[in-house]
Enzyme design. Structure first.
Site, PDB file in Angstrom:
ATOM      1  N   CYS A 142     -57.118  78.963  15.641  1.00 58.72           N
ATOM      2  CA  CYS A 142     -55.938  79.604  16.449  1.00 58.72           C
ATOM      3  C   CYS A 142     -56.122  81.021  16.549  1.00 58.72           C
ATOM      4  CB  CYS A 142     -54.511  79.283  15.566  1.00 58.72           C
ATOM      5  SG  CYS A 142     -53.006  79.634  17.066  1.00 58.72           S
ATOM      6  N   LYS A 163     -43.640  80.031  24.985  1.00 66.20           N
ATOM      7  CA  LYS A 163     -44.685  79.658  23.478  1.00 66.20           C
ATOM      8  C   LYS A 163     -44.996  78.173  23.842  1.00 66.20           C
ATOM      9  CE  LYS A 163     -44.200  79.649  18.656  1.00 66.20           C
ATOM     10  NZ  LYS A 163     -43.274  79.470  17.562  1.00 66.20           N
ATOM     11  N   SER A 192     -49.028  76.058  18.127  1.00 67.31           N
ATOM     12  CA  SER A 192     -47.776  77.106  18.069  1.00 67.31           C
ATOM     13  C   SER A 192     -48.236  78.490  18.399  1.00 67.31           C
ATOM     14  CB  SER A 192     -47.346  76.794  16.886  1.00 67.31           C
ATOM     15  OG  SER A 192     -46.343  77.680  16.452  1.00 67.31           O
ATOM     16  N   HIS A 235     -53.673  73.549  15.695  1.00 72.39           N
ATOM     17  CA  HIS A 235     -53.531  73.577  14.385  1.00 72.39           C
ATOM     18  C   HIS A 235     -53.342  72.028  13.842  1.00 72.39           C
ATOM     19  CE1 HIS A 235     -52.587  77.627  13.309  1.00 72.39           C
ATOM     20  NE2 HIS A 235     -51.900  77.564  14.531  1.00 72.39           N
ATOM     21  N   GLU A 237     -54.344  71.103  11.042  1.00 69.28           N
ATOM     22  CA  GLU A 237     -54.261  70.972   9.660  1.00 69.28           C
ATOM     23  C   GLU A 237     -52.510  70.986   9.506  1.00 69.28           C
ATOM     24  OE1 GLU A 237     -53.643  75.395  10.560  1.00 69.28           O
ATOM     25  OE2 GLU A 237     -54.930  73.687  11.396  1.00 69.28           O
ATOM     26  N   ARG A 249     -36.701  78.045  11.890  1.00 66.09           N
ATOM     27  CA  ARG A 249     -36.666  79.647  11.612  1.00 66.09           C
ATOM     28  C   ARG A 249     -36.417  80.411  12.834  1.00 66.09           C
ATOM     29  NH1 ARG A 249     -42.537  81.260  10.990  1.00 66.09           N
ATOM     30  NH2 ARG A 249     -42.053  81.209  13.436  1.00 66.09           N
TER      31      ARG A 249
END
Length: 304
Positions: A142, A163, A192, A235, A237, A249
Protein backbone atom coordinates in the site's frame (compact mmCIF):
# COMPACT_ATOMS: atom_id res chain seq x y z
CA UNK A 1 7.08 -26.04 9.13
CA UNK A 2 6.17 -23.27 11.57
CA UNK A 3 6.88 -19.58 11.87
CA UNK A 4 9.35 -18.75 14.63
CA UNK A 5 8.20 -15.88 16.84
CA UNK A 6 9.16 -14.37 20.22
CA UNK A 7 7.82 -16.36 23.17
CA UNK A 8 5.49 -13.69 24.57
CA UNK A 9 4.34 -11.80 21.47
CA UNK A 10 0.51 -11.30 21.54
CA UNK A 11 0.10 -12.78 18.05
CA UNK A 12 1.17 -16.19 19.35
CA UNK A 13 -2.06 -16.84 21.27
CA UNK A 14 -4.27 -15.64 18.40
CA UNK A 15 -2.50 -17.80 15.82
CA UNK A 16 -2.50 -20.89 18.04
CA UNK A 17 -6.28 -20.56 18.46
CA UNK A 18 -6.49 -20.67 14.65
CA UNK A 19 -4.47 -23.93 14.63
CA UNK A 20 -1.55 -22.19 12.95
CA UNK A 21 1.74 -23.88 13.81
CA UNK A 22 3.88 -21.30 15.56
CA UNK A 23 7.16 -22.11 17.23
CA UNK A 24 8.45 -20.06 20.17
CA UNK A 25 12.11 -19.13 20.23
CA UNK A 26 12.87 -21.57 23.05
CA UNK A 27 11.85 -24.56 20.92
CA UNK A 28 13.35 -23.28 17.66
CA UNK A 29 16.78 -23.20 19.25
CA UNK A 30 16.75 -27.00 19.41
CA UNK A 31 16.29 -27.43 15.65
CA UNK A 32 19.27 -27.78 13.32
CA UNK A 33 17.94 -25.79 10.37
CA UNK A 34 18.48 -22.35 8.91
CA UNK A 35 15.13 -20.55 8.86
CA UNK A 36 14.37 -17.79 6.39
CA UNK A 37 15.06 -14.46 8.04
CA UNK A 38 12.27 -11.96 7.30
CA UNK A 39 12.29 -8.37 8.60
CA UNK A 40 8.91 -6.65 8.94
CA UNK A 41 9.03 -2.85 8.97
CA UNK A 42 5.66 -2.10 10.57
CA UNK A 43 4.61 1.48 9.84
CA UNK A 44 0.96 1.00 10.80
CA UNK A 45 -0.35 2.63 14.00
CA UNK A 46 -2.21 -0.57 14.99
CA UNK A 47 1.00 -2.56 15.17
CA UNK A 48 -0.23 -5.64 17.03
CA UNK A 49 -3.14 -6.12 14.61
CA UNK A 50 -0.90 -5.65 11.56
CA UNK A 51 1.89 -7.92 12.79
CA UNK A 52 -0.67 -10.66 13.53
CA UNK A 53 -2.14 -10.39 10.01
CA UNK A 54 1.26 -10.67 8.36
CA UNK A 55 2.51 -13.45 10.63
CA UNK A 56 -0.61 -15.45 9.81
CA UNK A 57 0.23 -15.34 6.09
CA UNK A 58 3.94 -16.05 6.54
CA UNK A 59 3.08 -19.15 8.55
CA UNK A 60 1.18 -20.83 5.71
CA UNK A 61 4.27 -22.47 4.22
CA UNK A 62 6.41 -25.60 4.70
CA UNK A 63 9.38 -23.27 5.29
CA UNK A 64 10.55 -22.23 8.74
CA UNK A 65 10.47 -18.43 9.00
CA UNK A 66 12.20 -16.29 11.61
CA UNK A 67 10.88 -12.75 11.85
CA UNK A 68 12.40 -9.50 13.09
CA UNK A 69 9.95 -6.68 13.80
CA UNK A 70 11.22 -3.21 12.95
CA UNK A 71 10.00 0.31 13.66
CA UNK A 72 11.31 3.74 12.76
CA UNK A 73 13.35 5.46 15.45
CA UNK A 74 12.29 8.95 14.33
CA UNK A 75 8.54 8.45 14.87
CA UNK A 76 6.84 7.80 18.20
CA UNK A 77 3.89 5.42 17.96
CA UNK A 78 0.82 6.68 19.86
CA UNK A 79 -1.35 3.59 19.39
CA UNK A 80 0.96 0.81 20.61
CA UNK A 81 2.31 0.51 24.14
CA UNK A 82 5.91 1.42 24.76
CA UNK A 83 6.39 -1.91 26.56
CA UNK A 84 5.33 -3.84 23.42
CA UNK A 85 7.66 -1.84 21.20
CA UNK A 86 10.61 -2.21 23.59
CA UNK A 87 9.97 -5.96 23.94
CA UNK A 88 9.51 -6.92 20.29
CA UNK A 89 10.73 -4.15 17.97
CA UNK A 90 14.13 -3.03 16.79
CA UNK A 91 15.34 -0.13 14.66
CA UNK A 92 17.72 0.08 11.72
CA UNK A 93 20.65 0.84 14.02
CA UNK A 94 20.03 -2.44 15.84
CA UNK A 95 20.15 -4.63 12.73
CA UNK A 96 22.15 -2.63 10.17
CA UNK A 97 24.99 -5.16 10.17
CA UNK A 98 22.67 -8.15 9.65
CA UNK A 99 21.43 -9.83 6.45
CA UNK A 100 17.88 -10.96 5.69
CA UNK A 101 16.33 -13.24 3.11
CA UNK A 102 13.32 -10.97 2.79
CA UNK A 103 11.65 -7.86 4.12
CA UNK A 104 8.06 -6.60 4.25
CA UNK A 105 7.31 -2.87 4.45
CA UNK A 106 3.73 -2.12 5.45
CA UNK A 107 1.43 0.73 4.60
CA UNK A 108 0.97 3.82 6.75
CA UNK A 109 -1.84 6.38 7.22
CA UNK A 110 0.20 9.27 5.83
CA UNK A 111 -0.72 9.12 2.14
CA UNK A 112 -2.23 12.61 1.97
CA UNK A 113 1.16 14.08 2.88
CA UNK A 114 3.90 14.59 0.33
CA UNK A 115 6.51 11.89 0.85
CA UNK A 116 9.13 14.39 2.03
CA UNK A 117 6.67 15.76 4.63
CA UNK A 118 6.44 12.45 6.47
CA UNK A 119 8.41 12.86 9.70
CA UNK A 120 10.36 9.61 9.23
CA UNK A 121 10.94 9.93 5.45
CA UNK A 122 14.70 10.40 5.72
CA UNK A 123 15.01 7.32 7.93
CA UNK A 124 12.76 5.34 5.58
CA UNK A 125 14.98 6.16 2.60
CA UNK A 126 17.98 5.01 4.62
CA UNK A 127 16.17 1.69 5.15
CA UNK A 128 15.46 1.49 1.40
CA UNK A 129 19.17 1.96 0.70
CA UNK A 130 20.23 -0.49 3.39
CA UNK A 131 17.89 -3.13 1.95
CA UNK A 132 19.63 -3.03 -1.44
CA UNK A 133 22.68 -4.77 0.03
CA UNK A 134 21.25 -6.51 3.08
CA UNK A 135 17.92 -7.97 1.91
CA UNK A 136 17.38 -10.31 -1.02
CA UNK A 137 13.70 -9.63 -1.78
CA UNK A 138 11.41 -6.88 -0.44
CA UNK A 139 7.60 -6.77 -0.41
CA UNK A 140 6.13 -3.25 -0.23
CA UNK A 141 2.44 -2.87 0.76
CA UNK A 142 0.00 0.00 0.00
CA UNK A 143 1.62 3.33 1.04
CA UNK A 144 4.88 1.42 1.44
CA UNK A 145 4.56 0.45 -2.24
CA UNK A 146 3.88 4.04 -3.28
CA UNK A 147 6.86 5.24 -1.22
CA UNK A 148 9.15 2.59 -2.71
CA UNK A 149 8.14 3.33 -6.30
CA UNK A 150 8.58 7.06 -5.71
CA UNK A 151 11.99 6.72 -4.07
CA UNK A 152 13.46 4.11 -6.43
CA UNK A 153 11.87 5.22 -9.71
CA UNK A 154 10.40 8.70 -9.23
CA UNK A 155 6.82 7.45 -9.81
CA UNK A 156 4.31 9.93 -8.30
CA UNK A 157 1.08 9.27 -6.43
CA UNK A 158 -2.17 11.04 -7.25
CA UNK A 159 -5.04 12.00 -4.96
CA UNK A 160 -8.27 10.19 -5.83
CA UNK A 161 -11.62 12.02 -6.05
CA UNK A 162 -12.92 9.63 -3.37
CA UNK A 163 -11.44 6.89 -1.22
CA UNK A 164 -10.72 3.57 -2.96
CA UNK A 165 -12.44 1.48 -0.34
CA UNK A 166 -13.72 -2.08 -0.59
CA UNK A 167 -13.10 -5.49 -2.13
CA UNK A 168 -12.26 -5.25 -5.83
CA UNK A 169 -11.88 -7.82 -8.63
CA UNK A 170 -8.42 -8.14 -10.21
CA UNK A 171 -6.87 -10.10 -13.06
CA UNK A 172 -3.32 -11.25 -13.77
CA UNK A 173 -1.52 -9.50 -16.64
CA UNK A 174 1.18 -12.19 -16.64
CA UNK A 175 -0.51 -15.57 -16.16
CA UNK A 176 2.80 -17.42 -15.89
CA UNK A 177 4.60 -15.20 -13.40
CA UNK A 178 5.52 -17.33 -10.35
CA UNK A 179 4.04 -14.80 -7.91
CA UNK A 180 0.63 -15.55 -9.52
CA UNK A 181 0.92 -19.35 -9.36
CA UNK A 182 -2.39 -20.92 -8.35
CA UNK A 183 -4.26 -17.59 -8.25
CA UNK A 184 -7.57 -17.47 -10.13
CA UNK A 185 -8.14 -15.57 -13.37
CA UNK A 186 -10.35 -13.22 -11.36
CA UNK A 187 -9.38 -12.67 -7.74
CA UNK A 188 -10.37 -10.24 -5.00
CA UNK A 189 -8.27 -7.85 -2.91
CA UNK A 190 -9.18 -5.27 -0.25
CA UNK A 191 -8.14 -1.65 -0.88
CA UNK A 192 -8.29 1.29 1.48
CA UNK A 193 -6.51 4.39 0.19
CA UNK A 194 -6.99 7.98 -0.94
CA UNK A 195 -4.21 7.98 -3.54
CA UNK A 196 -3.11 5.91 -6.52
CA UNK A 197 -0.21 5.17 -8.84
CA UNK A 198 -0.94 5.14 -12.57
CA UNK A 199 -0.30 2.52 -15.19
CA UNK A 200 1.15 4.97 -17.73
CA UNK A 201 3.85 6.18 -15.29
CA UNK A 202 4.97 2.61 -14.60
CA UNK A 203 4.99 1.77 -18.32
CA UNK A 204 7.70 4.40 -18.85
CA UNK A 205 10.12 2.53 -16.58
CA UNK A 206 11.81 -0.34 -18.44
CA UNK A 207 12.81 -2.13 -15.23
CA UNK A 208 9.22 -2.46 -13.98
CA UNK A 209 6.42 -4.88 -14.87
CA UNK A 210 2.75 -4.66 -13.88
CA UNK A 211 1.75 -8.18 -12.90
CA UNK A 212 -1.89 -7.70 -11.91
CA UNK A 213 -4.53 -5.04 -12.42
CA UNK A 214 -8.09 -4.06 -11.50
CA UNK A 215 -10.38 -2.19 -13.89
CA UNK A 216 -11.78 -0.38 -10.83
CA UNK A 217 -8.89 -0.17 -8.35
CA UNK A 218 -6.11 0.15 -10.94
CA UNK A 219 -2.54 -1.14 -10.59
CA UNK A 220 -2.18 -3.93 -8.06
CA UNK A 221 1.19 -5.74 -8.20
CA UNK A 222 4.35 -4.25 -9.73
CA UNK A 223 7.72 -6.02 -9.84
CA UNK A 224 11.18 -5.09 -10.94
CA UNK A 225 12.61 -7.33 -13.66
CA UNK A 226 14.96 -9.07 -11.22
CA UNK A 227 12.01 -9.88 -8.92
CA UNK A 228 13.92 -8.48 -5.98
CA UNK A 229 11.19 -5.92 -5.22
CA UNK A 230 7.41 -6.31 -5.30
CA UNK A 231 5.08 -3.34 -4.87
CA UNK A 232 1.49 -4.22 -3.88
CA UNK A 233 -1.17 -1.52 -3.67
CA UNK A 234 -3.85 -3.59 -1.88
CA UNK A 235 -4.20 -5.17 1.54
CA UNK A 236 -4.52 -8.93 1.06
CA UNK A 237 -3.46 -9.35 4.69
CA UNK A 238 -6.62 -7.68 6.04
CA UNK A 239 -8.93 -9.53 8.44
CA UNK A 240 -12.64 -9.95 7.71
CA UNK A 241 -13.57 -6.99 9.92
CA UNK A 242 -10.73 -4.57 9.10
CA UNK A 243 -12.68 -2.51 6.56
CA UNK A 244 -15.72 -2.50 8.85
CA UNK A 245 -13.62 -1.05 11.67
CA UNK A 246 -12.31 1.65 9.31
CA UNK A 247 -15.81 2.42 8.02
CA UNK A 248 -17.44 2.82 11.45
CA UNK A 249 -14.40 4.75 12.74
CA UNK A 250 -14.70 7.25 9.88
CA UNK A 251 -18.47 7.51 10.36
CA UNK A 252 -17.85 8.30 14.01
CA UNK A 253 -15.56 11.13 12.99
CA UNK A 254 -18.27 12.58 10.74
CA UNK A 255 -16.34 11.77 7.55
CA UNK A 256 -18.21 11.57 4.25
CA UNK A 257 -17.36 7.90 3.70
CA UNK A 258 -19.18 5.52 1.38
CA UNK A 259 -19.99 1.93 2.27
CA UNK A 260 -17.02 -0.27 1.27
CA UNK A 261 -17.51 -1.61 -2.25
CA UNK A 262 -18.52 -5.29 -2.53
CA UNK A 263 -17.99 -5.86 1.20
CA UNK A 264 -21.14 -5.98 3.33
CA UNK A 265 -23.68 -8.50 1.90
CA UNK A 266 -26.29 -6.49 -0.03
CA UNK A 267 -24.60 -3.34 1.35
CA UNK A 268 -26.28 -4.02 4.67
CA UNK A 269 -23.84 -2.81 7.34
CA UNK A 270 -25.59 -4.97 9.95
CA UNK A 271 -24.57 -8.15 8.14
CA UNK A 272 -21.21 -9.85 8.63
CA UNK A 273 -18.79 -9.49 5.68
CA UNK A 274 -17.77 -12.68 3.88
CA UNK A 275 -14.05 -13.17 3.18
CA UNK A 276 -13.40 -13.55 -0.56
CA UNK A 277 -9.66 -12.79 -0.55
CA UNK A 278 -8.13 -15.27 1.93
CA UNK A 279 -6.94 -17.80 -0.68
CA UNK A 280 -5.33 -15.10 -2.81
CA UNK A 281 -3.57 -13.65 0.22
CA UNK A 282 -2.23 -17.05 1.24
CA UNK A 283 -0.94 -17.87 -2.25
CA UNK A 284 0.59 -14.45 -2.76
CA UNK A 285 2.72 -14.59 0.38
CA UNK A 286 3.56 -18.28 -0.05
CA UNK A 287 4.63 -17.76 -3.67
CA UNK A 288 6.83 -14.83 -2.66
CA UNK A 289 8.48 -16.86 0.10
CA UNK A 290 9.01 -19.93 -2.09
CA UNK A 291 10.00 -18.55 -5.49
CA UNK A 292 11.67 -15.26 -4.66
CA UNK A 293 13.12 -15.78 -1.19
CA UNK A 294 13.75 -19.47 -0.42
CA UNK A 295 14.84 -20.58 -3.90
CA UNK A 296 17.04 -17.58 -4.65
CA UNK A 297 18.66 -16.43 -1.43
CA UNK A 298 22.14 -17.93 -0.76
CA UNK A 299 22.23 -20.40 2.14
CA UNK A 300 25.06 -18.38 3.64
CA UNK A 301 23.51 -14.93 4.06
CA UNK A 302 26.95 -13.34 4.37
CA UNK A 303 27.28 -13.93 0.61
CA UNK A 304 24.23 -11.75 -0.12
Amino acid sequence: MPIKIPNKIPARHILELENIFVMPESRALTQDIRPLRIAILNLMPTKIETETQILRLLSNSPLQVEIELLQTATHESKNTSRDHLLSFYKTLDDIKDEKFDGMIITGAPVEMLEFEQVDYWKELTEIFEWAKKNVYSTLYICWGAQAGLYYHYGIPKYVLPEKMFGIFPHRPLDLYHPIMRGIDDIFYVPHSRHTEIRREDIARVKNLQIISYSDIAGVHIVSDMECRNFFITGHSEYDADTLAKEYFRDLGKGSNIKIPYNYFPDDDVKRTPVITWRQTASLLFTNWLNYFVYQRTPYDLSLL
